[in-house]
Design a protein around this motif. Structure first.
Motif, mmCIF file in Angstrom:
data_model
loop_
_atom_site.group_PDB
_atom_site.id
_atom_site.type_symbol
_atom_site.label_atom_id
_atom_site.label_comp_id
_atom_site.label_asym_id
_atom_site.label_seq_id
_atom_site.Cartn_x
_atom_site.Cartn_y
_atom_site.Cartn_z
ATOM 1 N N LEU A 1 0.817 -1.213 0.000
ATOM 2 C CA LEU A 1 0.000 0.000 0.000
ATOM 3 C C LEU A 1 0.853 1.266 0.000
ATOM 4 O O LEU A 1 0.549 2.230 -0.709
ATOM 5 N N SER A 2 1.928 1.269 0.783
ATOM 6 C CA SER A 2 2.763 2.476 0.857
ATOM 7 C C SER A 2 3.416 2.784 -0.486
ATOM 8 O O SER A 2 3.601 3.952 -0.842
ATOM 9 N N ARG A 3 3.749 1.762 -1.257
ATOM 10 C CA ARG A 3 4.370 1.991 -2.565
ATOM 11 C C ARG A 3 3.356 2.497 -3.585
ATOM 12 O O ARG A 3 3.736 3.078 -4.603
ATOM 13 N N HIS A 4 2.074 2.295 -3.304
ATOM 14 C CA HIS A 4 1.052 2.855 -4.179
ATOM 15 C C HIS A 4 1.060 4.384 -4.134
ATOM 16 O O HIS A 4 0.620 5.034 -5.083
ATOM 17 N N LYS A 5 1.580 4.936 -3.042
ATOM 18 C CA LYS A 5 1.688 6.392 -2.959
ATOM 19 C C LYS A 5 2.650 6.918 -4.029
ATOM 20 O O LYS A 5 2.446 8.004 -4.576
ATOM 21 N N LEU A 6 3.696 6.142 -4.318
ATOM 22 C CA LEU A 6 4.640 6.536 -5.368
ATOM 23 C C LEU A 6 3.960 6.517 -6.732
ATOM 24 O O LEU A 6 4.181 7.407 -7.560
ATOM 25 N N ILE A 7 3.129 5.492 -6.957
ATOM 26 C CA ILE A 7 2.398 5.424 -8.220
ATOM 27 C C ILE A 7 1.472 6.624 -8.344
ATOM 28 O O ILE A 7 1.396 7.275 -9.394
ATOM 29 N N GLN A 8 0.768 6.938 -7.252
ATOM 30 C CA GLN A 8 -0.173 8.064 -7.270
ATOM 31 C C GLN A 8 0.540 9.385 -7.532
ATOM 32 O O GLN A 8 0.060 10.227 -8.298
ATOM 33 N N GLU A 9 1.706 9.571 -6.920
ATOM 34 C CA GLU A 9 2.479 10.795 -7.146
ATOM 35 C C GLU A 9 2.873 10.924 -8.609
ATOM 36 O O GLU A 9 2.791 12.018 -9.190
ATOM 37 N N ASN A 10 3.281 9.822 -9.205
ATOM 38 C CA ASN A 10 3.672 9.855 -10.616
ATOM 39 C C ASN A 10 2.472 10.133 -11.520
ATOM 40 O O ASN A 10 2.585 10.867 -12.510
ATOM 41 N N ILE A 11 1.326 9.557 -11.197
ATOM 42 C CA ILE A 11 0.114 9.812 -11.971
ATOM 43 C C ILE A 11 -0.235 11.297 -11.935
ATOM 44 O O ILE A 11 -0.550 11.913 -12.966
ATOM 45 N N GLN A 12 -0.148 11.878 -10.750
ATOM 46 C CA GLN A 12 -0.481 13.299 -10.599
ATOM 47 C C GLN A 12 0.545 14.189 -11.276
ATOM 48 O O GLN A 12 0.192 15.139 -11.987
ATOM 49 N N ASN A 13 1.836 13.878 -11.073
ATOM 50 C CA ASN A 13 2.894 14.719 -11.647
ATOM 51 C C ASN A 13 2.882 14.700 -13.170
ATOM 52 O O ASN A 13 3.238 15.692 -13.816
ATOM 53 N N LEU A 14 2.463 13.572 -13.740
ATOM 54 C CA LEU A 14 2.471 13.422 -15.195
ATOM 55 C C LEU A 14 1.097 13.667 -15.815
ATOM 56 O O LEU A 14 0.931 13.531 -17.029
ATOM 57 N N SER A 15 0.123 14.037 -14.954
ATOM 58 C CA SER A 15 -1.246 14.357 -15.423
ATOM 59 C C SER A 15 -1.835 13.222 -16.262
ATOM 60 O O SER A 15 -2.320 13.415 -17.372
ATOM 61 N N ILE A 16 -1.778 12.019 -15.705
ATOM 62 C CA ILE A 16 -2.293 10.830 -16.389
ATOM 63 C C ILE A 16 -3.704 10.527 -15.881
ATOM 64 O O ILE A 16 -3.953 10.534 -14.674
ATOM 65 N N SER A 17 -4.610 10.241 -16.788
ATOM 66 C CA SER A 17 -6.007 10.018 -16.400
ATOM 67 C C SER A 17 -6.484 8.586 -16.639
ATOM 68 O O SER A 17 -7.599 8.236 -16.246
#
Length: 376
Positions: free
Chosen positions: A225-241
């Protein structure tokens, strides 16, 4: 001297090495935290990183050089200081006198004498006579033996020498930092704009974010679960939908069978292809871990194979080059799942490796990677 940035740089480097050693912490976590607390300029911050990462990689060779001039084992903090000084003398272009003086100034008064004496003796040596390759290259013997058996002596030596250098920094067009070999893995995943793709072991999400530019939707899974935060940060930083995240163990997936056009299993592995990037890993990973990792990789691929549509593709990638975690895993999987059709892969940048592909760190100054694909 207390405010001298050169001295402060060595103090922080010594503290980082001490904490990595004493608390079994990861260099890539400790170094940024310690640097962030400092008031060092960017150049000195970079030097801290170089010294700590380099001294961690070269720990075995540095200790051998140092211990010849000691009559007893030094306490951990003193050991860290001696490694910082010895690394600068042997592996950097910093003048010997500057390395010695700054390191001596960075240690406690009670240690100044021994640090000064040992470092000056090392600086006086014009040619170190190493006792063996393991000491010179600074790897555990089992890693040297494994890579030599799998790659041959010359290739193994070239690979280990390359992984003793600082890694090359690569940036994708979208601004994401990702090694070229990892970028080339996603190039091998042939998907179309209407495809549904599952990235079974996704964190931190580099490959998922790249593949999202091609697929209709990407499902990014990870058990942590904690590593999902890294995925979420990358999704937000790269504006992926078009990436959806799911917390799940890849061996027991919550998805229905035969629903994905493509499944990528970028599996947990020994990471022997990225030891330049993870300086402490060579001292953490154990030979017996390879058996456990290979079993996990087969289990993940078994699970993944049931999720691929008929005619869809399963891709397996690992950032290692050991036969145990690559070609042997592929053979086990194919012997157990006879419906899988191995795909003969070719690419100008990659070495042919059975039906798959492999790239070694010294080929193009990248990570070491191995890839296989099957049609389901």
């Amino acid at each position: 001297m207390a405010n001298d940035p050169g001295v402060e740089t060595r103090k922080i480097a010594i503290q980082c090495l001490y904490r990595i050693e004493e608390t079994s912490s990861f260099a890539n976590i400790i170094v940024p935290k310690m640097i962030e607390k400092s008031s060092l300029e960017p150049r000195d911050r970079n030097l801290v990183t170089e010294i700590v990462y380099g001294a961690t990689r070269m720990r075995r060779s540095l200790d051998w050089v140092i211990d010849r001039y000691l009559v007893s084992q030094p306490p951990a903090k003193l050991r860290s200081a001696l490694r910082v000084g010895a690394y600068q003398i042997i592996h950097t272009r910093i003048p010997d006198h500057a390395a010695v003086n700054a390191t001596v100034s960075a240690v406690a008064k009670k240690n100044k004498g021994v640090v000064n004496a040992v470092l000056r003796r090392i600086a006086e040596e014009s040619d170190i006579k190493w006792p063996d390759d393991g000491t010179k290259l600074s790897y555990p013997n089992w890693i040297i033996d494994t890579l030599t058996k799998d790659l041959g002596s010359d290739e193994a030596t070239r690979m280990m020498e390359k992984m003793n250098e600082s890694p090359t920094v690569s940036i994708r067009e979208d601004g994401y930092y990702q090694d070229l070999a990892s970028q080339w893995v996603t190039d091998l995943v042939k998907i179309h704009e209407n495809d549904l793709l599952l990235d079974l072991c996704s964190a931190p999400g580099g490959k998922a974010s790249s593949l999202s530019r091609k697929a209709r939707r990407v499902i990014a899974c990870d058990v942590n679960l904690s590593r999902h935060k890294l995925i979420q940060e990358n999704i937000q930083n790269l504006s992926i939908s078009n990436i959806s995240q799911v917390v799940s163990d890849g061996r027991d997936s919550p998805f229905k069978s035969k629903v994905f056009d493509h499944v990528l299993v970028d599996a947990p592995c020994s990471g022997l292809g990225v030891l330049h990037r993870r300086p402490d890993s060579r001292w953490r990973i154990r030979e017996k871990d390879l058996d456990n990792l290979a079993r996990l990789q087969v289990e993940l691929l078994h699970s993944a194979s049931h999720l691929v549509k008929e005619g869809g593709t399963l891709t397996y990638s690992v950032c290692t080059v050991t036969s145990q975690e690559t070609i042997k895993v592929a053979k086990i999987l194919e012997s157990q799942l006879t419906n899988l059709r191995p795909q003969k892969m070719t690419h100008e940048k990659w070495r042919n490796f059975g039906n798959g592909l492999q790239i070694l760190p010294h080929d193009f100054s990248t990570d070491g990677m191995t890839v296989f694909q099957w049609k389901c």
